[in-house]
Design a protein around this motif. Structure first.
Motif, PDB file in Angstrom:
ATOM      1  N   LEU A 167      -1.984  -8.168  25.874  1.00  0.00           N
ATOM      2  CA  LEU A 167      -2.533  -9.496  25.623  1.00  0.00           C
ATOM      3  C   LEU A 167      -3.509  -9.383  24.461  1.00  0.00           C
ATOM      4  O   LEU A 167      -4.257  -8.408  24.362  1.00  0.00           O
ATOM      5  CB  LEU A 167      -3.262 -10.001  26.862  1.00  0.00           C
ATOM      6  CG  LEU A 167      -3.821 -11.416  26.813  1.00  0.00           C
ATOM      7  CD1 LEU A 167      -2.690 -12.434  26.853  1.00  0.00           C
ATOM      8  CD2 LEU A 167      -4.780 -11.635  27.983  1.00  0.00           C
ATOM      9  N   ARG A 168      -3.500 -10.382  23.579  1.00  0.00           N
ATOM     10  CA  ARG A 168      -4.375 -10.290  22.412  1.00  0.00           C
ATOM     11  C   ARG A 168      -5.382 -11.436  22.386  1.00  0.00           C
ATOM     12  O   ARG A 168      -5.229 -12.444  23.041  1.00  0.00           O
ATOM     13  CB  ARG A 168      -3.547 -10.319  21.127  1.00  0.00           C
ATOM     14  CG  ARG A 168      -2.757 -11.595  20.892  1.00  0.00           C
ATOM     15  CD  ARG A 168      -2.068 -11.562  19.541  1.00  0.00           C
ATOM     16  NE  ARG A 168      -1.370 -12.805  19.269  1.00  0.00           N
ATOM     17  CZ  ARG A 168      -0.107 -13.044  19.541  1.00  0.00           C
ATOM     18  NH1 ARG A 168       0.616 -12.104  20.121  1.00  0.00           N
ATOM     19  NH2 ARG A 168       0.451 -14.196  19.243  1.00  0.00           N
ATOM     20  N   GLN A 169      -6.433 -11.219  21.611  1.00  0.00           N
ATOM     21  CA  GLN A 169      -7.448 -12.228  21.313  1.00  0.00           C
ATOM     22  C   GLN A 169      -8.060 -12.869  22.559  1.00  0.00           C
ATOM     23  O   GLN A 169      -8.105 -14.089  22.696  1.00  0.00           O
ATOM     24  CB  GLN A 169      -6.874 -13.288  20.375  1.00  0.00           C
ATOM     25  CG  GLN A 169      -6.550 -12.729  19.006  1.00  0.00           C
ATOM     26  CD  GLN A 169      -6.276 -13.801  17.961  1.00  0.00           C
ATOM     27  OE1 GLN A 169      -6.294 -14.985  18.259  1.00  0.00           O
ATOM     28  NE2 GLN A 169      -6.037 -13.403  16.738  1.00  0.00           N
ATOM     29  N   VAL A 170      -8.547 -12.039  23.465  1.00  0.00           N
ATOM     30  CA  VAL A 170      -9.377 -12.541  24.558  1.00  0.00           C
ATOM     31  C   VAL A 170     -10.748 -12.868  23.966  1.00  0.00           C
ATOM     32  O   VAL A 170     -11.319 -12.056  23.241  1.00  0.00           O
ATOM     33  CB  VAL A 170      -9.516 -11.487  25.671  1.00  0.00           C
ATOM     34  CG1 VAL A 170     -10.440 -12.003  26.769  1.00  0.00           C
ATOM     35  CG2 VAL A 170      -8.148 -11.127  26.238  1.00  0.00           C
ATOM     36  N   PRO A 171     -11.279 -14.063  24.226  1.00  0.00           N
ATOM     37  CA  PRO A 171     -12.556 -14.444  23.609  1.00  0.00           C
ATOM     38  C   PRO A 171     -13.659 -13.435  23.923  1.00  0.00           C
ATOM     39  O   PRO A 171     -13.803 -13.003  25.076  1.00  0.00           O
ATOM     40  CB  PRO A 171     -12.863 -15.805  24.244  1.00  0.00           C
ATOM     41  CG  PRO A 171     -11.540 -16.327  24.698  1.00  0.00           C
ATOM     42  CD  PRO A 171     -10.733 -15.128  25.085  1.00  0.00           C
ATOM     43  N   ARG A 219      -5.215  -5.820  24.722  1.00  0.00           N
ATOM     44  CA  ARG A 219      -5.390  -5.102  23.460  1.00  0.00           C
ATOM     45  C   ARG A 219      -6.876  -4.872  23.177  1.00  0.00           C
ATOM     46  O   ARG A 219      -7.700  -5.759  23.361  1.00  0.00           O
ATOM     47  CB  ARG A 219      -4.777  -5.912  22.307  1.00  0.00           C
ATOM     48  CG  ARG A 219      -4.765  -5.168  20.979  1.00  0.00           C
ATOM     49  CD  ARG A 219      -3.942  -5.902  19.946  1.00  0.00           C
ATOM     50  NE  ARG A 219      -4.573  -7.171  19.553  1.00  0.00           N
ATOM     51  CZ  ARG A 219      -4.029  -8.015  18.693  1.00  0.00           C
ATOM     52  NH1 ARG A 219      -2.842  -7.752  18.166  1.00  0.00           N
ATOM     53  NH2 ARG A 219      -4.645  -9.133  18.376  1.00  0.00           N
ATOM     54  N   GLY A 220      -7.185  -3.626  22.775  1.00  0.00           N
ATOM     55  CA  GLY A 220      -8.554  -3.277  22.448  1.00  0.00           C
ATOM     56  C   GLY A 220      -9.400  -2.861  23.627  1.00  0.00           C
ATOM     57  O   GLY A 220     -10.609  -2.629  23.482  1.00  0.00           O
ATOM     58  N   GLY A 222      -8.430  -0.284  25.933  1.00  0.00           N
ATOM     59  CA  GLY A 222      -7.928   0.968  26.484  1.00  0.00           C
ATOM     60  C   GLY A 222      -6.562   0.837  27.123  1.00  0.00           C
ATOM     61  O   GLY A 222      -5.936  -0.227  27.124  1.00  0.00           O
ATOM     62  N   GLU A 223      -6.102   1.959  27.672  1.00  0.00           N
ATOM     63  CA  GLU A 223      -4.783   1.996  28.293  1.00  0.00           C
ATOM     64  C   GLU A 223      -4.847   1.481  29.728  1.00  0.00           C
ATOM     65  O   GLU A 223      -5.899   1.417  30.349  1.00  0.00           O
ATOM     66  CB  GLU A 223      -4.242   3.419  28.271  1.00  0.00           C
ATOM     67  CG  GLU A 223      -4.036   3.974  26.862  1.00  0.00           C
ATOM     68  CD  GLU A 223      -3.467   5.374  26.872  1.00  0.00           C
ATOM     69  OE1 GLU A 223      -3.260   5.921  27.980  1.00  0.00           O
ATOM     70  OE2 GLU A 223      -3.244   5.943  25.785  1.00  0.00           O
ATOM     71  N   GLY A 224      -3.685   1.145  30.249  1.00  0.00           N
ATOM     72  CA  GLY A 224      -3.598   0.698  31.630  1.00  0.00           C
ATOM     73  C   GLY A 224      -3.878  -0.784  31.784  1.00  0.00           C
ATOM     74  O   GLY A 224      -4.374  -1.458  30.881  1.00  0.00           O
ATOM     75  N   ARG A 225      -3.531  -1.299  32.964  1.00  0.00           N
ATOM     76  CA  ARG A 225      -3.704  -2.719  33.247  1.00  0.00           C
ATOM     77  C   ARG A 225      -5.125  -3.025  33.710  1.00  0.00           C
ATOM     78  O   ARG A 225      -5.785  -2.194  34.333  1.00  0.00           O
ATOM     79  CB  ARG A 225      -2.716  -3.163  34.319  1.00  0.00           C
ATOM     80  CG  ARG A 225      -1.254  -3.001  33.932  1.00  0.00           C
ATOM     81  CD  ARG A 225      -0.345  -3.475  35.058  1.00  0.00           C
ATOM     82  NE  ARG A 225       1.064  -3.184  34.762  1.00  0.00           N
ATOM     83  CZ  ARG A 225       2.063  -3.459  35.595  1.00  0.00           C
ATOM     84  NH1 ARG A 225       1.800  -4.020  36.770  1.00  0.00           N
ATOM     85  NH2 ARG A 225       3.302  -3.168  35.264  1.00  0.00           N
ATOM     86  N   HIS A 226      -5.544  -4.239  33.390  1.00  0.00           N
ATOM     87  CA  HIS A 226      -6.851  -4.737  33.813  1.00  0.00           C
ATOM     88  C   HIS A 226      -6.650  -6.024  34.600  1.00  0.00           C
ATOM     89  O   HIS A 226      -5.747  -6.803  34.308  1.00  0.00           O
ATOM     90  CB  HIS A 226      -7.746  -5.021  32.602  1.00  0.00           C
ATOM     91  CG  HIS A 226      -8.009  -3.836  31.744  1.00  0.00           C
ATOM     92  ND1 HIS A 226      -9.088  -2.998  31.942  1.00  0.00           N
ATOM     93  CD2 HIS A 226      -7.327  -3.335  30.678  1.00  0.00           C
ATOM     94  CE1 HIS A 226      -9.064  -2.043  31.034  1.00  0.00           C
ATOM     95  NE2 HIS A 226      -8.006  -2.220  30.257  1.00  0.00           N
ATOM     96  N   ARG A 227      -7.521  -6.260  35.545  1.00  0.00           N
ATOM     97  CA  ARG A 227      -7.482  -7.532  36.267  1.00  0.00           C
ATOM     98  C   ARG A 227      -8.189  -8.580  35.399  1.00  0.00           C
ATOM     99  O   ARG A 227      -9.381  -8.440  35.104  1.00  0.00           O
ATOM    100  CB  ARG A 227      -8.151  -7.403  37.630  1.00  0.00           C
ATOM    101  CG  ARG A 227      -7.879  -8.599  38.538  1.00  0.00           C
ATOM    102  CD  ARG A 227      -8.195  -8.297  39.991  1.00  0.00           C
ATOM    103  NE  ARG A 227      -7.712  -9.394  40.857  1.00  0.00           N
ATOM    104  CZ  ARG A 227      -6.476  -9.467  41.343  1.00  0.00           C
ATOM    105  NH1 ARG A 227      -5.591  -8.510  41.047  1.00  0.00           N
ATOM    106  NH2 ARG A 227      -6.109 -10.493  42.101  1.00  0.00           N
ATOM    107  N   ILE A 228      -7.464  -9.602  34.997  1.00  0.00           N
ATOM    108  CA  ILE A 228      -8.026 -10.620  34.121  1.00  0.00           C
ATOM    109  C   ILE A 228      -7.405 -11.970  34.465  1.00  0.00           C
ATOM    110  O   ILE A 228      -6.178 -12.124  34.512  1.00  0.00           O
ATOM    111  CB  ILE A 228      -7.807 -10.270  32.626  1.00  0.00           C
ATOM    112  CG1 ILE A 228      -8.397 -11.354  31.719  1.00  0.00           C
ATOM    113  CG2 ILE A 228      -6.337 -10.012  32.314  1.00  0.00           C
ATOM    114  CD1 ILE A 228      -8.450 -10.946  30.255  1.00  0.00           C
TER     115      ILE A 228
END
Length: 369
Positions: A167-171, A219-220, A222-228
């Motif tokens: 995913l890109r461009q998270v504020p 994106r930006g 690190g590696e692996g999934r994040h809860r978002i």
């Protein structure tokens, strides 16, 4: 000798390479003077590829270049507003990628500044420059479709369906535990602009937004999934000032090919459907029906509806952006009426803000007159 418009581009990222820079390289009235990027190597590579004569790493230095009369802001979202403000202050025309701002009022302020400075503006609402969409606009204006009753807009592609696609461009500074508007801003803003251009101003909206994929790579970060809790999709019901009804759906997890835009317009005399979806070697399709002949028939547009060097088989990004660039250059050099300005970008953001508020407060939100 053909008059040419000196252009400087800020940002040498993928979208500049895919759409913006080919647009200038293929416009005989544009002179690509300079490319500016914080990374000199990246700017130089794009300059060599597209024939720009100069490279800058500081946009302020480029704004002092007398050869540059118009600047294209094609940089990350959070930079759009301040960079465009600097361009206007320098007295130069400006094209900015969308969104101009993530709130409406700063966008309106910038539109007013541009008017006061006497410079032209344009938002990068790529899909206004689809030949199919522009044909529907002509049918609305000449009365072919009659009084418009319904305008439906869909933006559905599966770009982020895979949670391992970054995913890109998270504020910056966003709270990852509360719903972060995303699809409605990045993709829904296109639909809002198209629906408003075709159907007129919105008067009220009601909406629902949701996070469908709770964990994903960002994106930006690190590696692996994040809860978002990013908003993957939104649906809105629209009331137009004209009395027409509208439906809007924006999703970047709906199975389908990019860019996934579909516009349906229904009037008292006819209806038209444009699918701006790259499929089977074509970039878009257009169908029309009438009240007397309700079966939709395919419409093939004549070559003059396409920018030089493009056809319906041209990939969608250069197909639409060459048209956008050509229109803006002509507006500046010929003084033709402005279209898709910063004011339009501000109106789109105002509607996006209302859609977000309608979801948050679970109610209809009325738009300013």
């Amino acid at each position: 000798m053909t008059e040419k418009l000196g252009v400087g581009v800020i940002g040498a990222f993928a979208w500049a390479d895919k759409a913006h820079l080919p647009g200038y390289a293929n416009c005989d009235r544009a002179d690509l003077v300079a490319i500016c990027d914080l990374q000199e190597d990246r700017a130089r590579a794009m300059a060599e590829k597209y024939g720009a004569r100069k490279v800058y790493t500081d946009h302020r230095a480029m704004l002092e270049d007398p050869e540059v009369r118009m600047v294209d802001v094609c940089s990350p979202t959070h930079t759009h507003l301040p960079l465009s403000r600097d361009v206007i202050a320098a007295g130069k025309h400006v094209l900015c990628e969308k969104p101009l701002a993530t709130e409406a009022e700063p966008a309106f302020d910038l539109a007013r500044r541009a008017d006061a400075a006497g410079v032209r503006t344009k938002l990068g609402f790529t899909f206004r420059y689809s030949p199919a969409i522009r044909q529907i606009k002509r049918w609305i204006l000449d009365g072919t479709l009659g009084e418009i009753l319904h305008v439906h807009g869909f933006e559905q592609n599966s770009q982020f369906l895979d949670p391992d696609f970054p995913l890109r461009q998270v504020p910056p500074g966003a709270d990852w535990n509360t719903l972060i508007p995303s699809a409605i801003i990045g993709y829904g803003s296109h639909l809002v602009d198209l629906m408003r251009w075709l159907g007129g101003d919105f008067s009220a909206v009601a909406s629902t937004m949701r996070n469908f994929i709770p964990e994903r790579v960002v994106r930006g970060h690190g590696e692996g999934r994040h809860r978002i809790a990013v908003e993957d999709a939104a649906v809105a019901i629209v009331e137009f000032a004209s009395g027409a009804h509208g439906l809007l759906q924006s999703s970047y997890i709906a199975v389908g090919n990019y860019p996934g835009v579909e516009i349906r317009v229904y009037g008292t005399k006819g209806a038209a459907v444009a699918r701006l979806i790259q499929e089977y070697g074509v970039a878009e399709t257009l169908h029309v029906a009438s009240a007397e002949a309700v079966e939709f028939r395919k419409v093939e547009l004549a070559p003059e509806h396409y920018a030089p060097g493009t056809t319906v088989n041209t990939p969608w990004a250069p197909l639409y952006y060459r048209n956008l660039v050509r229109h803006f250059v002509d507006e500046i050099l010929d003084g033709t009426p402005p279209e898709c300005t910063f004011f339009d970008g501000a109106k789109s953001q105002e509607i996006v803000d209302a859609i977000i508020l309608a979801h948050a407060e679970r109610r209809w939100v009325t738009l300013p007159g």
